[in-house]
Write a protein that holds these residues in place. Structure first.
Motif, PDB file in Angstrom:
ATOM      1  N   GLN A  12       0.820  -1.202   0.000  1.00 17.60           N
ATOM      2  CA  GLN A  12       0.000   0.000   0.000  1.00 17.60           C
ATOM      3  C   GLN A  12       0.853   1.250   0.000  1.00 17.60           C
ATOM      4  O   GLN A  12       1.899   1.307   0.647  1.00 17.60           O
ATOM      5  CB  GLN A  12      -0.918   0.025   1.229  1.00 17.60           C
ATOM      6  CG  GLN A  12      -2.137  -0.880   1.116  1.00 17.60           C
ATOM      7  CD  GLN A  12      -3.178  -0.570   2.174  1.00 17.60           C
ATOM      8  OE1 GLN A  12      -2.855  -0.048   3.233  1.00 17.60           O
ATOM      9  NE2 GLN A  12      -4.429  -0.880   1.888  1.00 17.60           N
ATOM     10  N   ASP A  15      -1.257   6.854   0.912  1.00 19.44           N
ATOM     11  CA  ASP A  15      -2.661   7.289   0.849  1.00 19.44           C
ATOM     12  C   ASP A  15      -3.643   6.125   0.912  1.00 19.44           C
ATOM     13  O   ASP A  15      -4.855   6.310   0.796  1.00 19.44           O
ATOM     14  CB  ASP A  15      -2.912   8.125  -0.408  1.00 19.44           C
ATOM     15  CG  ASP A  15      -2.770   7.321  -1.698  1.00 19.44           C
ATOM     16  OD1 ASP A  15      -2.493   6.102  -1.635  1.00 19.44           O
ATOM     17  OD2 ASP A  15      -2.922   7.916  -2.786  1.00 19.44           O
ATOM     18  N   SER A  17      -3.890   3.581  -1.212  1.00 21.28           N
ATOM     19  CA  SER A  17      -4.107   2.899  -2.493  1.00 21.28           C
ATOM     20  C   SER A  17      -3.149   1.721  -2.617  1.00 21.28           C
ATOM     21  O   SER A  17      -2.061   1.703  -2.033  1.00 21.28           O
ATOM     22  CB  SER A  17      -3.940   3.864  -3.663  1.00 21.28           C
ATOM     23  OG  SER A  17      -2.676   4.487  -3.630  1.00 21.28           O
TER      24      SER A  17
END
Length: 354
Positions: A12, A15, A17
């Motif tokens: 990841q 943020d 994502s």
């Protein structure tokens, strides 16, 4: 052996994502792993003269390594503007633009958050030439100080003829400088030797762009003949590197003349041979220049794959591109992409062994 593409989670981003890691395998058994974070080629396996596969690119085992990296650009897709722009300034259509100065007094590789640090949209296809990874990114107007909304698609193909082909395509709604490249660090010994000084390099270029002490071109295209910059015949990278202050980090002017538009076909830019393993890599491109970088700033502080410490000259880069600082050098081939035009370019890294 059938060609294939697989994907797996790669961690990841801050943020939240998620990045993915894609493994392309051609029908000869070669593999390339590429993440949609920064378009980074994290590994590339090719055979030596005995047929044994080895990973020939520098990098990290995890996404965390790439996120923490302080500026090597290991394996990354670089843009909007690969290489340097003097003082981060240029003028376009009568308007002055100021970019980040993230390399001493100059702008380098797209700025503080270039294309190497963004998450690209990805999809895959098993094409007739081999497995393909498509990456797409829309860079908004004003990102890192550049004008225009730029839409970029990059296709990586691991061909069944043992080449990694990288094709770039871009459009914009405002005139903008563009210089896309791949920043892979290669060591064809696949980790069997800690530096690349014994690699034998040929560059199909008889001139190079002379630079000042901040690596910005002076505008002079100087013949390589009789200098340590002459790789028109195969030379060990380390043979004359001591004659070049700081080591090699220069743009060579490829032998075929370039106009303002990209070329329609590929020409041989470089040939590298690693005598211990027998691995050979040929670089073909439609771009007018190639930046040869001999890993001068690697200092052993970075811990890469398998805990390896990458020391000085642990890898070399051959970045096919337009010339540094072209937006400020009207005599250089233009790097300005205009609305209504499509930028297209391709580079191939072809592998073999003998």
């Amino acid at each position: 052996m059938a060609a294939s593409i697989t994907s797996a989670p790669f961690g990841q981003l801050p943020d939240g994502s998620a990045a993915e890691l894609f493994t392309l395998r051609n029908n000869q058994g070669l593999t390339a792993t590429i993440t949609n974070y920064g378009g980074i080629v994290t590994s590339l396996t090719t055979p030596d003269r005995t047929g044994e596969l080895g990973d020939i690119v520098l990098g990290y085992d995890t996404l965390a390594g790439y996120l923490a990296d302080g500026g090597t650009y290991f394996g990354a897709l670089v843009g909007r503007y690969g290489n340097r722009i003097r003082q981060g300034r240029f003028e376009l259509d009568g308007k002055a633009y100021q970019l980040a100065t993230n390399n001493g007094p100059n702008h380098l590789h797209g700025g503080l958050r270039g294309f190497d640090k963004v998450l690209w949209q990805a999809h895959t296809e098993n094409g007739p030439e081999g497995p393909c990874l498509f990456l797409r990114y829309v860079s908004p107007d004003g990102e890192e100080g550049y004008p225009g909304t730029l839409t970029v698609q990059v296709r990586y193909t691991l061909t069944n003829s043992n080449a990694l082909r990288i094709e770039y395509e871009a459009t914009t709604d405002q005139a903008t400088p563009l210089n896309l490249t791949h920043h892979g660090y290669f060591n064809l010994s696949a980790g069997q030797h800690p530096d690349v000084l014994g690699h034998e390099l040929t560059l199909y270029a008889d001139r190079y762009t002379v630079v000042d002490d901040t690596l910005i071109p002076t505008g002079e295209l100087r013949p390589v003949a009789g200098t340590a910059m002459d790789f028109t015949s195969a030379q060990a990278i380390g043979a004359r590197i001591g004659q070049v202050a700081g080591g090699y980090d220069h743009n060579w002017v490829l032998a075929r003349a370039a106009g303002p538009d990209t070329w329609a076909d590929l020409a041989l830019a470089a040939d590298v041979y690693e005598p211990r393993s027998g691995r050979r890599m040929r670089v073909l491109t439609d771009q007018p220049g190639v930046q040869f970088y001999s890993g001068n700033f690697l200092d052993g502080s970075l811990q890469g794959k398998g805990g390896t410490r990458y020391g000085r000259h642990a890898g070399f880069c051959l970045e096919t591109q337009h010339f540094p600082d072209s937006p400020n050098q009207p005599a250089f081939p233009s790097t300005i992409l205009q609305p209504g035009h499509v930028f297209r370019s391709a580079t191939e890294y072809r592998f073999g062994a003998a």
